[in-house]
Design a protein around this motif. Structure first.
Motif, PDB file in Angstrom:
ATOM      1  N   GLN A 204       0.829  -1.196   0.000  1.00 43.84           N
ATOM      2  CA  GLN A 204       0.000   0.000   0.000  1.00 43.84           C
ATOM      3  C   GLN A 204       0.870   1.255   0.000  1.00 43.84           C
ATOM      4  OE1 GLN A 204      -3.922  -0.355   0.698  1.00 43.84           O
ATOM      5  NE2 GLN A 204      -3.032  -1.987  -0.529  1.00 43.84           N
ATOM      6  N   LEU A 205       0.459   2.220  -0.787  1.00 45.46           N
ATOM      7  CA  LEU A 205       1.144   3.509  -0.802  1.00 45.46           C
ATOM      8  C   LEU A 205       0.587   4.365   0.333  1.00 45.46           C
ATOM      9  CD1 LEU A 205       3.213   5.180  -2.498  1.00 45.46           C
ATOM     10  CD2 LEU A 205       1.229   6.170  -3.672  1.00 45.46           C
ATOM     11  N   VAL A 206       1.481   4.954   1.121  1.00 43.76           N
ATOM     12  CA  VAL A 206       1.050   5.759   2.263  1.00 43.76           C
ATOM     13  C   VAL A 206       1.769   7.100   2.257  1.00 43.76           C
ATOM     14  CG1 VAL A 206       0.513   3.766   3.712  1.00 43.76           C
ATOM     15  CG2 VAL A 206       2.820   4.726   3.751  1.00 43.76           C
ATOM     16  N   VAL A 207       1.156   8.072   2.910  1.00 45.78           N
ATOM     17  CA  VAL A 207       1.785   9.377   3.132  1.00 45.78           C
ATOM     18  C   VAL A 207       2.499   9.313   4.475  1.00 45.78           C
ATOM     19  CG1 VAL A 207       1.411  11.850   3.415  1.00 45.78           C
ATOM     20  CG2 VAL A 207       0.010  10.555   1.794  1.00 45.78           C
ATOM     21  N   LEU A 208       3.804   9.544   4.462  1.00 45.19           N
ATOM     22  CA  LEU A 208       4.603   9.383   5.673  1.00 45.19           C
ATOM     23  C   LEU A 208       4.431  10.537   6.655  1.00 45.19           C
ATOM     24  CD1 LEU A 208       7.877   8.073   4.009  1.00 45.19           C
ATOM     25  CD2 LEU A 208       6.112   6.727   5.144  1.00 45.19           C
ATOM     26  N   ASP A 209       4.183  11.713   6.118  1.00 48.80           N
ATOM     27  CA  ASP A 209       4.024  12.889   6.982  1.00 48.80           C
ATOM     28  C   ASP A 209       2.579  13.364   6.891  1.00 48.80           C
ATOM     29  OD1 ASP A 209       4.108  15.245   8.377  1.00 48.80           O
ATOM     30  OD2 ASP A 209       5.977  15.954   7.469  1.00 48.80           O
ATOM     31  N   GLU A 210       1.805  13.093   7.915  1.00 50.46           N
ATOM     32  CA  GLU A 210       0.384  13.429   7.897  1.00 50.46           C
ATOM     33  C   GLU A 210       0.127  14.928   7.902  1.00 50.46           C
ATOM     34  OE1 GLU A 210      -1.358  11.435  11.174  1.00 50.46           O
ATOM     35  OE2 GLU A 210      -1.093   9.418  10.332  1.00 50.46           O
ATOM     36  N   ASP A 211       1.138  15.717   8.240  1.00 55.37           N
ATOM     37  CA  ASP A 211       0.962  17.172   8.299  1.00 55.37           C
ATOM     38  C   ASP A 211       1.080  17.829   6.925  1.00 55.37           C
ATOM     39  OD1 ASP A 211       0.627  17.070  11.050  1.00 55.37           O
ATOM     40  OD2 ASP A 211       2.788  17.227  11.429  1.00 55.37           O
ATOM     41  N   VAL A 212       1.535  17.062   5.920  1.00 56.07           N
ATOM     42  CA  VAL A 212       1.711  17.622   4.581  1.00 56.07           C
ATOM     43  C   VAL A 212       0.381  17.589   3.836  1.00 56.07           C
ATOM     44  CG1 VAL A 212       2.868  17.350   2.362  1.00 56.07           C
ATOM     45  CG2 VAL A 212       4.128  16.953   4.478  1.00 56.07           C
ATOM     46  N   SER A 213      -0.018  18.722   3.281  1.00 55.75           N
ATOM     47  CA  SER A 213      -1.249  18.818   2.497  1.00 55.75           C
ATOM     48  C   SER A 213      -0.902  18.667   1.019  1.00 55.75           C
ATOM     49  CB  SER A 213      -1.933  20.168   2.747  1.00 55.75           C
ATOM     50  OG  SER A 213      -3.106  20.279   1.972  1.00 55.75           O
ATOM     51  N   ILE A 214      -1.339  17.562   0.423  1.00 50.45           N
ATOM     52  CA  ILE A 214      -0.940  17.214  -0.946  1.00 50.45           C
ATOM     53  C   ILE A 214      -2.053  17.552  -1.924  1.00 50.45           C
ATOM     54  CG2 ILE A 214      -0.310  15.302  -2.468  1.00 50.45           C
ATOM     55  CD1 ILE A 214       0.870  13.944   0.024  1.00 50.45           C
ATOM     56  N   ASN A 215      -1.668  18.154  -3.043  1.00 43.05           N
ATOM     57  CA  ASN A 215      -2.615  18.498  -4.100  1.00 43.05           C
ATOM     58  C   ASN A 215      -2.095  17.986  -5.441  1.00 43.05           C
ATOM     59  OD1 ASN A 215      -4.476  20.190  -2.461  1.00 43.05           O
ATOM     60  ND2 ASN A 215      -2.651  21.482  -2.255  1.00 43.05           N
ATOM     61  N   ASP A 216      -2.996  17.914  -6.422  1.00 43.90           N
ATOM     62  CA  ASP A 216      -2.634  17.577  -7.813  1.00 43.90           C
ATOM     63  C   ASP A 216      -1.785  16.316  -7.888  1.00 43.90           C
ATOM     64  OD1 ASP A 216      -3.915  19.951  -8.635  1.00 43.90           O
ATOM     65  OD2 ASP A 216      -2.098  21.098  -8.200  1.00 43.90           O
TER      66      ASP A 216
END
Length: 468
Positions: free
Chosen positions: A49-61
């Motif tokens: 599974q692909l995960v975001v390591l830093d939950e504080d980062v707001s990812i767009n596009d």
């Protein structure tokens, strides 16, 4: 400490990260790899599974591009990536061949800044010793599948299972054949002994084999089929009608191979009519498929009414399309309510007069079933070219000048994707077609939404071609 952990984590994956702060944003949730850290054909893909390591980062596009062996998949959401069947995709695209890598290119923006990350994961095929995720019984070397069948071939009583049913006409019989599939099976292949490998007899660790045949009476057959379907994950089933030049044992192995390669979560069934299993007995096969039409219709009617499946897929190949299409039309005329559980009709390389199919058979099927119909055609199909010479008319499975394009039928042109001698069995032994059928069954997507295809036009009609 946290940053050091991420750096070490991605070093394991040979991950090249291009981010303004030199810190990885994305990672893989579980390291299901062997000692070389490679993803294999036996890894636990439920944890890939692909995960975001830093939950504080707001990812767009977000745009995720995954490639292997020249084949590409694109995703615009992590959820789509994690829902994708990577194991099947890698198997169908020979991803585990020596030297291949899985390249995951992730493009995204954070606070208006566009960034990229690349995760490179080595791939490796390993021998399986105890994995049995698609079979019915465990063995060190192979798995087995129970395949249900109906046949009007003669029962020879031969103890050699490959010769159990002959080429003569007989009464309708029902049964279950157990087919073994080697753990090292490759998608699209029916592994069999090769004199070039000094193999002179079947070995279940290397070849598809018939292990058991059990005949049942009609009542017990459909009762057991319904019970097994009820216990299956998806409560689904498919019925396959084989084509010209096919023996009973070849039909059984082909049905098992299709089910296994599609990771079909239901029960496979096939109907074997008395094909002579000879290239030179085409005329006899034509007479026998016509003779069998009544029995195929009876079997189909029982199958639709007694199997208990919620989703039924009807599949035919080559000359078998003559038997199945007529049976569908006849059954729908007599009992239209039986269309309820038909999910899809798949007609591969039909050896039917193109004009008869276009003007008579297909319109009746479309109007009577009101179900999606997929037609696979191919202008490289030498068997259909020979049939055209014999009959003097184009065949419905030909992608030439008589290409069949009618409302209610999605025509898929598979020309150029099969490099085998005859290019006639491409529907089951060509990875891109297997992947397309997989998409039909798994997602129910129509052709316009399936990534293996691209749209093209002929005058005012549209159809699809398979991407090479």
């Amino acid at each position: 400490m946290k940053t050091s952990f991420y750096i070490l984590f991605f070093a394991i994956f040979n991950c090249t990260v291009c981010w303004s702060q030199n810190q990885a944003v994305f990672g893989i949730s579980d390291n299901s790899f062997n000692q070389e850290n490679c993803l294999t054909n036996t890894s636990d893909y439920s944890k890939f599974q692909l995960v975001v390591l830093d939950e504080d980062v707001s990812i767009n596009d977000l745009d995720i591009n995954v490639s292997v062996n020249g084949n590409v998949q694109n995703f615009n959401a992590i959820e789509a990536f994690n829902a994708f069947d990577f194991k099947f995709w890698l198997l169908t695209n020979n991803g585990f061949d020596s030297g291949n890598n899985l390249i995951i290119l992730i493009r995204y923006s954070v606070g208006g800044t566009v960034s990229n990350e690349t995760i490179t994961i080595c791939l490796q095929r390993v021998s399986v010793t105890d994995d049995n995720d698609r079979g019915d019984t465990k063995s060190p070397d192979y798995v087995t599948l129970d395949v249900y069948f109906g046949t009007d071939r003669n029962d020879t009583k031969n103890t050699t299972l490959n010769k159990r049913f002959g080429v003569k006409r007989s009464s309708l019989k029902y049964g279950i054949v157990e087919v073994s599939i080697p753990h090292d099976h490759r998608v699209g292949e029916i592994e069999s002994p090769s004199i070039w490998k000094f193999e002179f007899s079947e070995d279940p660790s290397k070849h598809l084999m018939l292990q058991k045949v059990k005949l049942l009476d009609r009542t017990k057959f459909f009762k057991k089929l319904a019970e097994d379907i009820r216990r299956s994950d998806k409560k689904s089933s498919f019925l396959f009608v084989h084509g010209y030049n096919t023996s009973f044992q070849e039909a059984a192995k082909r049905t098992a191979q299709i089910s296994y390669d599609l990771k079909f979560e239901g029960k496979p069934v096939f109907y074997s009519w008395p094909s002579q299993a000879s290239t030179f007995r085409y005329g006899r096969d034509e007479k026998n498929i016509k003779w069998s039409q009544k029995n195929i219709k009876l079997f189909l009617e029982d199958y639709l009414s007694k199997s208990g499946a919620d989703d039924i897929y009807l599949v035919a190949h080559s000359m078998g399309n003559r038997g199945l299409t007529k049976a569908i039309v006849d059954v729908m005329n007599e009992n239209p309510n039986l269309k309820a559980n038909i999910k899809e009709i798949i007609l591969a390389a039909p050896d039917i007069d193109a004009d008869v199919f276009k003007n008579n058979i297909a319109p009746k099927m479309v109007s009577s079933t009101e179900k999606p119909i997929t037609l696979y055609v191919n202008s490289d199909d030498l068997a259909l070219k020979a049939s055209k010479l014999i009959h003097g008319n184009a065949r419905a499975g030909d992608a030439g000048e008589k290409l069949v394009l009618i409302d209610g039928v999605e025509t898929i042109d598979a020309t150029g994707i099969d490099t085998s001698l005859l290019s006639h069995s491409y529907f089951a032994d060509t990875n891109s077609i297997i992947a397309d059928i997989f998409d039909i069954i798994k997602s129910g997507k129509r052709a316009i939404n399936r990534k293996h295809l691209y749209l093209t036009k002929l005058k005012d009609k549209i159809y699809w071609k398979v991407k090479k």
